[in-house]
Write a protein that holds these residues in place. Sequence first.
Motif, mmCIF file in Angstrom:
data_model
loop_
_atom_site.group_PDB
_atom_site.id
_atom_site.type_symbol
_atom_site.label_atom_id
_atom_site.label_comp_id
_atom_site.label_asym_id
_atom_site.label_seq_id
_atom_site.Cartn_x
_atom_site.Cartn_y
_atom_site.Cartn_z
ATOM 1 N N ASN A 105 0.724 -1.314 -0.382
ATOM 2 C CA ASN A 105 0.080 -0.175 -0.443
ATOM 3 C C ASN A 105 0.932 1.083 0.017
ATOM 4 O OD1 ASN A 105 -2.595 -0.909 0.008
ATOM 5 N ND2 ASN A 105 -1.402 -2.285 2.005
ATOM 6 N N GLN A 106 1.813 0.945 -0.468
ATOM 7 C CA GLN A 106 2.854 1.890 -0.414
ATOM 8 C C GLN A 106 3.134 2.830 -2.084
ATOM 9 O OE1 GLN A 106 6.732 0.961 0.603
ATOM 10 N NE2 GLN A 106 6.586 1.274 3.159
ATOM 11 N N THR A 107 2.136 3.557 -2.266
ATOM 12 C CA THR A 107 0.743 4.132 -2.918
ATOM 13 C C THR A 107 2.669 4.896 -3.798
ATOM 14 O OG1 THR A 107 -0.567 5.881 -2.407
ATOM 15 C CG2 THR A 107 -1.069 3.241 -2.999
ATOM 16 N N ASP A 108 2.948 6.008 -3.357
ATOM 17 C CA ASP A 108 3.448 7.095 -3.414
ATOM 18 C C ASP A 108 5.065 6.224 -4.163
ATOM 19 O OD1 ASP A 108 1.672 9.264 -3.146
ATOM 20 O OD2 ASP A 108 2.510 9.026 -1.005
ATOM 21 N N ILE A 109 5.702 5.429 -3.732
ATOM 22 C CA ILE A 109 6.814 5.033 -4.460
ATOM 23 C C ILE A 109 6.540 4.460 -5.872
ATOM 24 C CG2 ILE A 109 7.010 3.187 -2.943
ATOM 25 C CD1 ILE A 109 10.107 4.897 -5.058
ATOM 26 N N LYS A 110 5.414 3.676 -5.619
ATOM 27 C CA LYS A 110 4.980 2.570 -6.576
ATOM 28 C C LYS A 110 4.384 2.863 -7.828
ATOM 29 C CE LYS A 110 2.306 -1.177 -5.747
ATOM 30 N NZ LYS A 110 1.194 -1.869 -5.159
#
Length: 458
Positions: A105-110
């Motif tokens: 759920n680490q959407t920014d880095i993904k």
Amino acid sequence: MNRKTFLKNLTATAAGVSLLSPKKFYGQSTGVVTAETKPRPSGPKKAIVLGGGLSGLYSAYLLKQTGYDVTVIERGDRFGGRISTYSNAESGIVQDLGGEWIGENQTDIKSLVKQLGLELVSANISERFLLSKTNSDSHKISSTSIDTLDKVIDLHKSLGTSQKQGLDKINFSSYARYQGLSEEEIRSMNELYRIILGADLNQISSESVLDDLSALQSALKPKYLVKGGAEQIIQSLVAQLKGQELLLGEMATKVSQQKNQVSVELSSGRTIKGNLVICTLPSAAVLDIKWTPTLPKDLIYSALRMQTGKISKNICFVKSNTGLSNFFQNTNTAAETFYVSDLAIGANITAVTSITTGDKASLFEKGSDRQKKILMESALEELGNFEIIAEKPFHFHSFQKTTGRSGFVSLFPPGSYGIKDVWNEPFERVFFAGEHLALHTGSMDSAVASSIQAISKT
């Protein structure tokens, strides 16, 4: 402008912009590095970024996308900060020696990885960090204690400020003991999470740990690796900054603010002027700079309170065998924990990585190669079943040497609740970012998230 609006506007601005393939633009020598020699734009929007790690480079990338001409200042001889990857095309081995894991759920880095045309692959040891009944053999925590942890983690989501301040006064190990966990279970959790945090849970506020465990973006929930290594993110961002000024081997010594202008004096004697500064330096490094006007007292106090966990990652090369897949082992040696990533298994050679933390990490940071070799050989002897490659048995990596700092990830000890909040507002024309200032710290995602937050306020 809030974060959501900023991202929406940025997406519209960047639409149709093709991304370059990853390419290394920097070497190992200090000095000035520029991506190209064409004249730089003479427009009025000029930004200066202090720090060439992930947060600094991503901040520069966002600023460029929004029309700024950017100068990035990095004290070391390479970009990337706490991200570094060992790769060997001949053996087919890739192993991250700094930032490594990315959560589901680490959407920014993904999102950034996807934008840069990179790929994520599942981390083979990620299940080990899952606190679940099905995983009880790995973490040695009873089903009853797992239920207790699930309840307090869920309860934490509904706590008010005063209750969180109360939790912040005690360390997590003491809190877990109060909740009924045994000494063996607490020791098991310490062994598990010091790999990511660089310190035992008895050094960290219970509020800080519970906040991370209850957060979807938590660094304590690893899931993926960047295929080819996390340093590809750095290489790609450097490529995206073509036409901007990227300085290596330079350090800001003084920052002066006058009306709408900021002047940054460098260790070389050069002065750079701009409309704003994005400071992504660790809090301790911020205090090394002379500020005019002086830093507000609450920022100074916060910087003095922040701590960092020490982590040292090193590699031992061994002959491959079928037993190395999913290998993960804690030891009582100076090398502490050994594991093997799927990306580190070559045809005939495998890279076994050690993660050493706390005071033991200092032995690897400060010791000679001979001393470090003895420590590694002693640890591997205890494990057995490894046939070390004689030609080049080890690869030692010094985080302290590459960054100038002894810490690796931010830690928040008991009594530190709210100390990050004072960095959310700009100091006149200086905006702050960095892994240590994100809502949930300790990951590459937090570095990226903090940059978005800072740039959205400019």
